[in-house]
Design a protein around this motif. Structure first.
Motif, short mmCIF file in Angstrom:
data_model
loop_
_atom_site.label_atom_id
_atom_site.label_comp_id
_atom_site.label_asym_id
_atom_site.label_seq_id
_atom_site.Cartn_x
_atom_site.Cartn_y
_atom_site.Cartn_z
N ILE A 1 0.92 -1.38 -0.20
CA ILE A 1 0.26 0.26 0.37
C ILE A 1 0.46 1.08 -0.13
O ILE A 1 1.97 1.90 1.33
CB ILE A 1 -1.08 -0.36 1.13
N PRO A 2 1.15 1.75 -1.06
CA PRO A 2 1.91 3.04 -1.17
C PRO A 2 1.55 4.45 -0.47
O PRO A 2 1.82 5.46 -1.07
CB PRO A 2 2.20 3.04 -2.23
N THR A 3 0.20 4.80 -0.59
CA THR A 3 -0.86 5.76 0.35
C THR A 3 -0.64 6.02 1.79
O THR A 3 -0.27 5.69 2.53
CB THR A 3 -2.34 5.96 0.03
N MET A 4 0.58 7.34 1.79
CA MET A 4 0.32 7.39 3.57
C MET A 4 -0.89 7.51 3.57
O MET A 4 -1.59 8.79 3.17
CB MET A 4 1.41 9.25 2.99
N VAL A 5 -1.57 7.51 4.84
CA VAL A 5 -2.88 7.38 5.36
C VAL A 5 -2.46 7.99 6.72
O VAL A 5 -1.99 8.16 7.38
CB VAL A 5 -3.20 6.29 5.30
N TYR A 6 -3.00 9.89 6.98
CA TYR A 6 -3.53 10.44 8.47
C TYR A 6 -4.94 10.06 8.51
O TYR A 6 -5.67 10.46 7.26
CB TYR A 6 -3.18 11.58 7.67
N PHE A 7 -4.71 9.54 9.98
CA PHE A 7 -6.58 9.54 10.23
C PHE A 7 -6.50 9.75 11.78
O PHE A 7 -6.01 10.21 12.47
CB PHE A 7 -6.16 8.23 10.55
N GLY A 8 -7.64 10.82 11.37
CA GLY A 8 -8.31 11.20 12.99
C GLY A 8 -9.45 12.67 12.80
O GLY A 8 -8.74 12.97 11.77
N SER A 9 -9.53 13.56 13.96
CA SER A 9 -10.23 14.41 13.71
C SER A 9 -8.75 15.63 13.06
O SER A 9 -8.50 15.68 13.92
CB SER A 9 -10.87 15.16 14.86
N GLY A 10 -9.33 16.16 12.06
CA GLY A 10 -8.44 17.82 11.83
C GLY A 10 -7.17 16.73 10.94
O GLY A 10 -5.93 18.16 11.45
N VAL A 11 -6.96 15.90 10.07
CA VAL A 11 -6.15 15.43 9.54
C VAL A 11 -5.40 17.21 8.83
O VAL A 11 -4.40 17.03 8.24
CB VAL A 11 -6.35 14.62 9.08
#
Length: 366
Positions: free
Chosen positions: A6-16
């Motif tokens: 999975i080459p995608t950089m994931v940011y998860f959470g409120s206000g990301v």
């Protein structure tokens, strides 16, 4: 032997978006890809444009993405991208805007290509894609897939490694504005991904198995809670996380004939994609279980059996779907489904008669 990519950089959470979006890593001018409404009412469009302005990055808005985006629309979007000299795209919405963003990023960078080329030509370059999902369903924010609707109104999916988003920002606050119908349909889409993916994986990749199990568990436990408390951010967050996990599953497995059967319900009759999957899932699995019962049992875990899964769907209104369809439609849909590539990877034999029987169950009583 197995692998995971999975080459995608994931940011998860409120206000990301506010906290972590570095759009300057993608380019100098963004094309924002949205529909007419949800990107605005969710607050996501505001957050993205505010962040772009703060970073001194120019942007243009293309807000013409319809549900089940068409070849014509993505070609128009690509032309607009080139006209405005944008060098990356940001898809904000459910699966439709994100899938469209992937197609527009490729077509915009390869002006010699038309939408139908995405299914046959080797593509070696795409502009960067940023995905910001507003629903908890398709998992398109972590996959290489995009589903478009051709000139004849048929849904077709293409796969391309360049279509993985560079960044994905998942903020569960953006899902709070989803109405109940969309909440159910998108969650059932994610559930079908988790189950179909593990049916195909059949335990071969242990990480895919774990992701499938966890996604299925989270949806089974939290979808009813969200429907009882639609403003509860904790439950919404768990559904969005589940949809992302299910997206990671199908990124490694693809989907089954459940999707092939469901496509005409969405493109021809306006049934939400997740519902179109769910209405067929148990019947398809029941047929497969006749020769691969243990495989079916494993793919639906932690549901104990197909009866429990069917009851879950029934309580969500899945089996209320009834359609006006004439004999020519039934034959056309069945013939196309029987020829879909999904048949080659789904365990079992599925001919036109099999699909006809599936569709006949949905036909309105005359």
């Amino acid at each position: 032997m197995w692998n995971f990519f999975i080459p995608t950089m994931v940011y998860f959470g409120s206000g990301v978006v506010e906290k972590h979006a570095k759009f300057s890593d993608c380019g100098s001018k963004a094309l924002l890809i949205t529909g007419k409404r949800s990107a605005r009412v969710s607050g996501a469009l505001h957050d993205v444009t505010k962040r772009l302005v703060a970073q001194g990055i120019a942007f243009e808005l293309f807000d013409e993405i319809e549900e089940n985006p068409s070849f014509k629309t993505v070609e128009k979007g690509a032309e607009f991208l080139r006209l405005k000299n944008c060098d990356f795209v940001v898809g904000i919405g459910g699966g439709s805007p994100i899938d469209a963003a992937k197609a527009i990023a490729i077509l915009g960078a390869n002006p010699e290509l038309k939408a139908y080329h995405l299914y046959s030509k080797k593509v070696e370059y795409s502009l960067p894609v940023v995905a910001i999902p507003l629903t908890s369903g398709t998992g398109s924010e972590v996959t290489q897939y995009s589903v478009l609707t051709d000139k004849d109104g048929n849904k077709q999916g293409f796969s391309n490694l360049y279509s993985f988003p560079k960044y994905s920002f998942l903020d569960p606050r953006y899902t709070l504005t989803m109405p109940e119908e969309l909440t159910i349909s998108t969650a059932l889409d994610a559930l079908s991904h988790a189950i179909e993916g593990e049916l195909l994986n059949n335990g071969a990749n242990p990480l895919v198995k774990k992701l499938s199990f966890e996604a299925t568990r989270l949806i089974r436990e939290n979808l009813p809670c969200v429907l009882n408390e639609p403003e509860n951010l904790v439950y919404r967050e768990k559904l969005q996380y589940a949809a992302m996990l299910a997206g990671m599953v199908i990124a490694h497995t693809g989907t089954t004939i459940v999707h092939a059967a469901g496509y005409p319900l969405s493109s021809k009759k306006g049934i939400k994609h997740g519902m179109a999957n769910a209405v067929f899932l148990v019947d398809v699995l029941a047929s497969i279980s006749e020769r691969a019962g243990e495989q079916v049992k494993n793919c639906i875990e932690p549901f104990e059996n197909l009866s429990e899964l069917s009851k879950f769907f029934e309580e969500l209104g899945t089996y209320k779907i009834r359609l006006d369809m004439d004999e020519s439609e039934l034959i056309e849909w069945s013939e196309k489904a029987a020829k879909a590539p999904h048949n080659r990877r789904t365990p079992g034999e599925f001919d036109r008669a099999f699909y006809e029987n599936l569709y006949k169950k949905l036909k309105k009583d005359e």
